[in-house]
Design an enzyme around this catalytic site. Structure first.
Site, short mmCIF file in Angstrom:
data_model
loop_
_atom_site.label_atom_id
_atom_site.label_comp_id
_atom_site.label_asym_id
_atom_site.label_seq_id
_atom_site.Cartn_x
_atom_site.Cartn_y
_atom_site.Cartn_z
N ASN A 7 0.96 -1.31 0.00
CA ASN A 7 -0.12 0.07 0.03
C ASN A 7 0.87 1.31 0.14
OD1 ASN A 7 -1.23 2.31 1.25
ND2 ASN A 7 -3.04 0.95 1.71
N ASP A 9 0.20 4.48 0.10
CA ASP A 9 -0.53 5.92 0.32
C ASP A 9 0.09 6.79 1.07
OD1 ASP A 9 -2.90 4.78 -0.47
OD2 ASP A 9 -3.92 4.29 1.34
N HIS A 10 0.96 6.41 1.82
CA HIS A 10 1.75 7.01 2.78
C HIS A 10 3.09 7.84 1.97
CE1 HIS A 10 -0.84 6.54 5.79
NE2 HIS A 10 -0.74 5.13 6.10
N ARG A 18 3.82 18.89 2.27
CA ARG A 18 4.34 20.13 1.44
C ARG A 18 3.67 20.59 0.42
NH1 ARG A 18 9.53 22.29 3.53
NH2 ARG A 18 9.18 22.10 5.78
N HIS A 43 -5.57 3.87 -1.56
CA HIS A 43 -6.91 4.26 -0.92
C HIS A 43 -7.31 5.31 -1.23
CE1 HIS A 43 -9.53 3.93 2.91
NE2 HIS A 43 -10.34 4.35 1.78
N ARG A 45 -9.52 8.11 -0.65
CA ARG A 45 -10.51 8.38 0.59
C ARG A 45 -11.39 9.62 0.24
NH1 ARG A 45 -8.97 6.01 5.81
NH2 ARG A 45 -10.55 7.25 6.75
N ARG A 49 -7.10 12.44 1.63
CA ARG A 49 -5.95 13.11 2.69
C ARG A 49 -4.56 12.51 2.07
NH1 ARG A 49 -7.28 9.60 7.95
NH2 ARG A 49 -9.38 10.67 7.50
N GLU A 70 -8.38 0.19 -2.90
CA GLU A 70 -9.53 0.40 -1.56
C GLU A 70 -10.25 1.50 -1.65
OE1 GLU A 70 -7.32 0.94 2.33
OE2 GLU A 70 -6.06 -1.18 1.72
N THR A 100 -6.84 6.08 10.36
CA THR A 100 -6.57 5.08 9.43
C THR A 100 -7.91 4.17 9.42
OG1 THR A 100 -5.56 3.21 8.60
CG2 THR A 100 -5.42 3.52 10.91
N THR A 101 -8.12 3.32 8.63
CA THR A 101 -9.30 2.58 8.62
C THR A 101 -9.33 1.68 10.11
OG1 THR A 101 -8.95 1.82 6.34
CG2 THR A 101 -10.64 0.63 7.32
N GLU A 151 -10.61 -9.76 2.78
CA GLU A 151 -9.76 -9.40 3.43
C GLU A 151 -9.96 -9.32 4.86
OE1 GLU A 151 -7.07 -5.94 2.03
OE2 GLU A 151 -6.20 -5.64 4.08
N HIS A 190 -3.70 -5.06 7.62
CA HIS A 190 -4.00 -3.59 8.70
C HIS A 190 -3.06 -4.05 9.77
CE1 HIS A 190 -5.37 -0.23 10.49
NE2 HIS A 190 -5.87 0.07 9.24
N GLY A 191 -2.12 -2.89 10.14
CA GLY A 191 -1.37 -3.19 11.18
C GLY A 191 0.03 -4.16 11.23
N GLY A 212 1.06 -1.47 4.33
CA GLY A 212 1.38 -0.18 3.98
C GLY A 212 2.53 0.58 4.88
N1 PXP Z 1 -5.94 -3.26 4.31
C1 PXP Z 1 -6.69 -2.30 4.47
C2 PXP Z 1 -8.28 -2.62 3.99
C3 PXP Z 1 -6.37 -0.83 4.77
O1 PXP Z 1 -7.45 -0.09 5.01
C4 PXP Z 1 -5.05 -0.68 5.20
C5 PXP Z 1 -4.76 0.77 5.67
O2 PXP Z 1 -5.00 1.56 4.40
C6 PXP Z 1 -4.15 -1.81 5.04
C7 PXP Z 1 -4.63 -2.94 4.63
C8 PXP Z 1 -2.86 -1.43 5.12
O3 PXP Z 1 -2.63 -1.22 6.75
P1 PXP Z 1 -1.01 -0.72 7.11
O4 PXP Z 1 -1.01 0.48 6.57
O5 PXP Z 1 -1.37 -0.67 8.62
O6 PXP Z 1 -0.16 -1.79 6.88
#
Ligand code: PXP
Length: 239
Positions: A7, A9-10, A18, A43, A45, A49, A70, A100-101, A151, A190-191, A212
């Site tokens: 992922n 996103d970050h 910036r 994702h 959103r 963001r 996502e 976050t989710t 998932e 997630h996590g 991610g």
């Molecule tokens: N899966 C889903 C459905 C998520 O919403 C996220 C966070 O965007 C992730 C996986 C990735 O989570 P993490 O950034 O904690 O690895």
């Protein structure tokens, strides 16, 4: 071996801090692919963001692996997804105030709505996954709406890794077995990080992980290529 979808996103979170163009999430995604990621997750959103609309279109155009988009089941985002045509959409709950989710989607509460949504994406040949809590009720609901994949939310497992490992691990294990026997493809996310991912690699029902934050955070120190490779090595070693 379980696949690793990264992922990105970050990269966009940092870029947006910036308002310029660095770091570029597209370049990050391409480098993650070069390092062995089997898919790229983003994702979009409602509040934009991190990822912006143009990022998603560019990812679609440029990445060579699989694009997992996502999204919340919101009309505006659904229309964008139908236009972008990712390989997979993962439907998640979304609250504006959350960092976050925060948990799985309650598919069971809105069977008719999610069945229609699944059909809509299937008409465009887009696979559909639902991000759910690891329970048989939610898995049954996903089967009944024709989902291709689930998932499993691993956030509680990750948060309780040092305090209540066995109980949370067993929830994921049992849910993965149940979902597999119901004919679903299974992902987890997630996590997940460089420590807590290892035990989950023994759950052979998983086809893929979606990771991610921990990978992008590590990439600040070691570079994205090494960060992705280190995670792939963990999955390889513990599978
Ligand atoms: N899966 C889903 C459905 C998520 O919403 C996220 C966070 O965007 C992730 C996986 C990735 O989570 P993490 O950034 O904690 O690895």
């Amino acid at each position: 071996m379980i696949k690793l979808n990264v992922n990105v996103d970050h990269f966009a979170t940092l870029r947006n801090a910036r308002g310029g163009s660095e770091p570029c999430p597209i370049l990050g995604a391409l480098m993650a692919e070069l390092a062995g990621a089997t898919g790229i997750v983003c994702h979009l959103r409602e509040d934009r963001r991190h990822m912006k609309d143009k990022d998603v279109y560019r990812l679609r155009e440029l990445i060579q692996t699989k694009l997992d988009f996502e999204m919340a089941a919101n009309e505006e985002i659904i229309n964008i997804a139908l236009d972008v045509k990712p390989d997979l959409v993962t439907i998640v709950p979304e609250k504006r105030e959350e960092l976050t989710t925060e948990g799985g989607l309650n598919v069971k509460a809105e069977i008719e709505r999610f069945k229609k949504l699944t059909d809509k994406f299937h008409e465009k040949e887009i696979e559909v996954s639902y991000f759910i809590e690891p329970t048989s009720e939610q898995i049954d609901a996903c089967v009944s709406i024709g989902a291709d994949m689930v998932e499993l939310h691993t956030g509680n497992y990750a948060n309780n890794f040092n305090s209540n490992f066995e109980m949370e691990y067993n929830k994921i294990l049992n849910a993965a077995k149940y979902a597999k026997s119901a004919g679903l493809i299974i992902a987890g996310g997630h996590g997940l990080n460089y420590v807590n991912t290892a035990p989950l690699c023994k759950i052979t029902e998983f086809r893929e992980f979606s990771i991610g934050h921990s990978i992008i955070a590590r990439s600040l120190y070691v570079g994205i290529e090494k960060a992705v490779k280190e995670m792939i090595n963990i999955i390889f070693r513990y599978s």
